[in-house]
Scaffold this motif. Structure first.
Motif, PDB file in Angstrom:
ATOM      1  N   MET A   1       0.853  -1.167   0.000  1.00  0.00           N
ATOM      2  CA  MET A   1       0.000   0.000   0.000  1.00  0.00           C
ATOM      3  C   MET A   1       0.903   1.235   0.000  1.00  0.00           C
ATOM      4  N   ARG A   2       0.654   2.125  -0.951  1.00  0.00           N
ATOM      5  CA  ARG A   2       1.508   3.305  -1.123  1.00  0.00           C
ATOM      6  C   ARG A   2       0.667   4.576  -1.064  1.00  0.00           C
ATOM      7  N   PHE A   3       1.241   5.615  -0.456  1.00  0.00           N
ATOM      8  CA  PHE A   3       0.567   6.907  -0.317  1.00  0.00           C
ATOM      9  C   PHE A   3       1.513   8.018  -0.755  1.00  0.00           C
ATOM     10  N   GLU A   4       0.953   9.008  -1.421  1.00  0.00           N
ATOM     11  CA  GLU A   4       1.707  10.196  -1.814  1.00  0.00           C
ATOM     12  C   GLU A   4       0.968  11.395  -1.248  1.00  0.00           C
ATOM     13  N   PHE A   5       1.697  12.278  -0.576  1.00  0.00           N
ATOM     14  CA  PHE A   5       1.070  13.471   0.001  1.00  0.00           C
ATOM     15  C   PHE A   5       2.135  14.532   0.267  1.00  0.00           C
ATOM     16  N   THR A   6       1.675  15.730   0.516  1.00  0.00           N
ATOM     17  CA  THR A   6       2.542  16.841   0.903  1.00  0.00           C
ATOM     18  C   THR A   6       1.994  17.407   2.195  1.00  0.00           C
ATOM     19  N   ALA A   7       2.878  17.590   3.173  1.00  0.00           N
ATOM     20  CA  ALA A   7       2.463  18.101   4.479  1.00  0.00           C
ATOM     21  C   ALA A   7       3.608  18.918   5.076  1.00  0.00           C
ATOM     22  N   PRO A   8       3.293  19.851   5.976  1.00  0.00           N
ATOM     23  CA  PRO A   8       4.338  20.686   6.564  1.00  0.00           C
ATOM     24  C   PRO A   8       5.188  19.935   7.598  1.00  0.00           C
ATOM     25  N   LEU A   9       6.445  20.326   7.679  1.00  0.00           N
ATOM     26  CA  LEU A   9       7.372  19.805   8.674  1.00  0.00           C
ATOM     27  C   LEU A   9       7.161  20.574   9.974  1.00  0.00           C
ATOM     28  N   TRP A  10       7.083  19.849  11.090  1.00  0.00           N
ATOM     29  CA  TRP A  10       6.891  20.520  12.380  1.00  0.00           C
ATOM     30  C   TRP A  10       7.782  19.895  13.446  1.00  0.00           C
ATOM     31  N   GLU A  11       8.111  20.705  14.459  1.00  0.00           N
ATOM     32  CA  GLU A  11       8.943  20.237  15.569  1.00  0.00           C
ATOM     33  C   GLU A  11       8.051  19.870  16.745  1.00  0.00           C
ATOM     34  N   TRP A  12       8.343  18.745  17.379  1.00  0.00           N
ATOM     35  CA  TRP A  12       7.597  18.310  18.553  1.00  0.00           C
ATOM     36  C   TRP A  12       8.042  19.168  19.727  1.00  0.00           C
ATOM     37  N   ALA A  13       7.168  20.052  20.174  1.00  0.00           N
ATOM     38  CA  ALA A  13       7.508  21.069  21.168  1.00  0.00           C
ATOM     39  C   ALA A  13       8.015  20.477  22.479  1.00  0.00           C
ATOM     40  N   SER A  14       7.430  19.377  22.936  1.00  0.00           N
ATOM     41  CA  SER A  14       7.831  18.837  24.229  1.00  0.00           C
ATOM     42  C   SER A  14       9.134  18.034  24.160  1.00  0.00           C
ATOM     43  N   GLY A  17      14.068  19.107  19.002  1.00  0.00           N
ATOM     44  CA  GLY A  17      14.979  18.429  18.100  1.00  0.00           C
ATOM     45  C   GLY A  17      14.343  17.311  17.288  1.00  0.00           C
ATOM     46  N   TRP A  18      13.128  16.883  17.643  1.00  0.00           N
ATOM     47  CA  TRP A  18      12.431  15.851  16.875  1.00  0.00           C
ATOM     48  C   TRP A  18      11.470  16.531  15.911  1.00  0.00           C
ATOM     49  N   TYR A  19      11.588  16.190  14.631  1.00  0.00           N
ATOM     50  CA  TYR A  19      10.737  16.780  13.596  1.00  0.00           C
ATOM     51  C   TYR A  19       9.892  15.701  12.948  1.00  0.00           C
ATOM     52  N   PHE A  20       8.678  16.081  12.575  1.00  0.00           N
ATOM     53  CA  PHE A  20       7.715  15.137  12.016  1.00  0.00           C
ATOM     54  C   PHE A  20       6.931  15.768  10.877  1.00  0.00           C
ATOM     55  N   VAL A  21       6.291  14.889  10.108  1.00  0.00           N
ATOM     56  CA  VAL A  21       5.280  15.251   9.132  1.00  0.00           C
ATOM     57  C   VAL A  21       4.050  14.437   9.518  1.00  0.00           C
ATOM     58  N   THR A  22       2.887  15.048   9.515  1.00  0.00           N
ATOM     59  CA  THR A  22       1.651  14.340   9.842  1.00  0.00           C
ATOM     60  C   THR A  22       1.085  13.684   8.591  1.00  0.00           C
ATOM     61  N   VAL A  23       0.817  12.387   8.681  1.00  0.00           N
ATOM     62  CA  VAL A  23       0.198  11.654   7.577  1.00  0.00           C
ATOM     63  C   VAL A  23      -1.269  12.108   7.507  1.00  0.00           C
ATOM     64  N   PRO A  24      -1.765  12.470   6.328  1.00  0.00           N
ATOM     65  CA  PRO A  24      -3.150  12.949   6.217  1.00  0.00           C
ATOM     66  C   PRO A  24      -4.162  11.960   6.798  1.00  0.00           C
ATOM     67  N   GLU A  25      -5.304  12.496   7.205  1.00  0.00           N
ATOM     68  CA  GLU A  25      -6.343  11.718   7.878  1.00  0.00           C
ATOM     69  C   GLU A  25      -6.777  10.503   7.069  1.00  0.00           C
ATOM     70  N   GLU A  26      -7.065  10.688   5.791  1.00  0.00           N
ATOM     71  CA  GLU A  26      -7.551   9.577   4.970  1.00  0.00           C
ATOM     72  C   GLU A  26      -6.511   8.465   4.862  1.00  0.00           C
ATOM     73  N   ALA A  27      -5.243   8.837   4.637  1.00  0.00           N
ATOM     74  CA  ALA A  27      -4.176   7.833   4.561  1.00  0.00           C
ATOM     75  C   ALA A  27      -3.990   7.156   5.912  1.00  0.00           C
ATOM     76  N   SER A  28      -4.068   7.919   7.005  1.00  0.00           N
ATOM     77  CA  SER A  28      -3.946   7.338   8.350  1.00  0.00           C
ATOM     78  C   SER A  28      -5.040   6.316   8.599  1.00  0.00           C
ATOM     79  N   GLU A  29      -6.264   6.623   8.178  1.00  0.00           N
ATOM     80  CA  GLU A  29      -7.368   5.672   8.345  1.00  0.00           C
ATOM     81  C   GLU A  29      -7.101   4.394   7.559  1.00  0.00           C
ATOM     82  N   ASP A  30      -6.613   4.539   6.324  1.00  0.00           N
ATOM     83  CA  ASP A  30      -6.302   3.361   5.507  1.00  0.00           C
ATOM     84  C   ASP A  30      -5.212   2.515   6.161  1.00  0.00           C
ATOM     85  N   ILE A  31      -4.177   3.160   6.695  1.00  0.00           N
ATOM     86  CA  ILE A  31      -3.084   2.438   7.355  1.00  0.00           C
ATOM     87  C   ILE A  31      -3.607   1.712   8.591  1.00  0.00           C
ATOM     88  N   ARG A  32      -4.453   2.367   9.365  1.00  0.00           N
ATOM     89  CA  ARG A  32      -5.016   1.788  10.584  1.00  0.00           C
ATOM     90  C   ARG A  32      -5.821   0.523  10.289  1.00  0.00           C
TER      91      ARG A  32
END
Length: 97
Positions: A1-14, A17-32
């Motif tokens: 299963m493959r997903f293509e998306f564009t999302a902003p890079l963000w730093e985990w405030a707590s 130094g850790w940076y993440f991209v959030t997988v879109p809701e629809e793709a997250s549901e499919d993965i789940r």
């Protein structure tokens, strides 16, 4: 299963130094919905490509937003010129099938 998306890079405030991209809701549901054996922290193994960089990692469920989050290694951020708040084009393939 493959997903293509564009999302902003963000730093985990707590955890600075850790940076993440959030997988879109629809793709997250499919993965789940993919049946697979349980893994630590609910993680799912994936292969990721961003620009010319490809690596294997895991996405993790984020209970606050209900989506998976993808950690972005410093080496990739540097190699691809990624900055906090900037859009990241991601190709993500689920390996846990």
């Amino acid at each position: 299963m493959r997903f293509e998306f564009t999302a902003p890079l963000w730093e985990w405030a707590s955890q600075g130094g850790w940076y993440f991209v959030t997988v879109p809701e629809e793709a997250s549901e499919d993965i789940r919905e993919i049946p697979r054996p349980p893994r630590g922290f609910g993680s799912v193994r994936v292969r990721v490509s961003v620009g010319g960089s490809t690596w294997t990692t895991s996405v993790f469920p984020d209970s606050k937003v209900g989506c998976y989050i993808l950690p972005m290694k410093k080496a990739v951020r540097v190699a691809e010129g990624l900055v906090e708040g900037g859009d990241v084009p991601v190709s993500l393939t689920v390996l846990d099938l």
